[in-house]
Design an enzyme around this catalytic site. Structure first.
Site: not given
Length: 211
Positions: A47-49
């Site tokens: 996930s990007e975060n």
């Protein structure tokens, strides 16, 4: 013609994700893919975060709101999963370490161009996020979307009219009525839902199709 539901679309995308793949699921519709990954394949969701090793969505009432994806949805973390700095996540995305990203889109061209961050309309809120980084950084980019807008216009087009996210980066498009391979030679039909013919699909898209 039997259109696929959003969950059926997610299940169809999941079938094409191979063993050992590192995969980023974009915000919105693509997040559903996590719930349909085959249990006999080890697949690593990023996930990007700053998460690696995400599992399916938690059961209602079991959410941990300190564990979320880039779309602020509660997620689970599989055994061995980890979380890390946002900058390290983008280094993975930009550095070619993601095998497949699955993105939503407003439009996709037959050559594989994608427009998914802004409609260009006055007052519309742009939301580019990490889509540009993923579109050019992942080894393969899949798009998952309904084929038509609410007004009945095809979102598979010869040339995108919305601001572009990436050029020639989408290799496969999954929709509610058909799956297409995209590239320099144009769009090729991979499969269609029951009750839909090739000529009807061409009429719905309004673009040249092979296959």
């Amino acid at each position: 013609m039997n259109r696929l539901s959003r969950d059926q679309m997610a299940a169809r995308v999941a079938l094409d994700i191979p063993e050992g793949a590192y995969v980023n699921l974009g915000i919105g519709l693509p997040t559903k893919v996590a719930n349909y990954l085959p249990i006999d394949r080890e697949i690593f969701l990023q996930s990007e975060n700053g998460l690696l090793g995400m599992g399916p969505a938690p059961a209602p009432g079991e959410e941990d709101w300190e564990l979320i994806n880039a779309g602020k949805q509660a997620v689970t973390l599989l055994t061995g999963g980890c979380f890390f700095h946002h900058a390290d996540s983008f280094a993975m995305m930009r550095g070619g370490h993601i095998d497949i990203c699955v993105l939503g889109a407003f439009q996709v061209s037959t050559r594989g161009d994608i427009a998914n961050w802004h409609t260009g309309e006055a007052g519309a809120i742009p939301a580019v996020g990490g889509a540009m980084d993923l579109a050019i950084g992942a080894r393969q980019t899949f798009v998952m979307m309904e084929l038509s807008t609410r007004q009945g216009e095809s979102k598979l087009v010869e040339n995108c009219s919305y601001p572009l996210t990436g050029l020639g980066c989408v290799s496969r498009l999954y929709t509610d009525i058909a799956v297409f391979d995209l590239g320099p030679a144009g769009a090729r039909i991979v499969e269609m839902v029951d009750g839909l013919g090739t000529d009807e699909l061409r009429a719905l898209t309004g673009v040249p199709l092979t296959g």
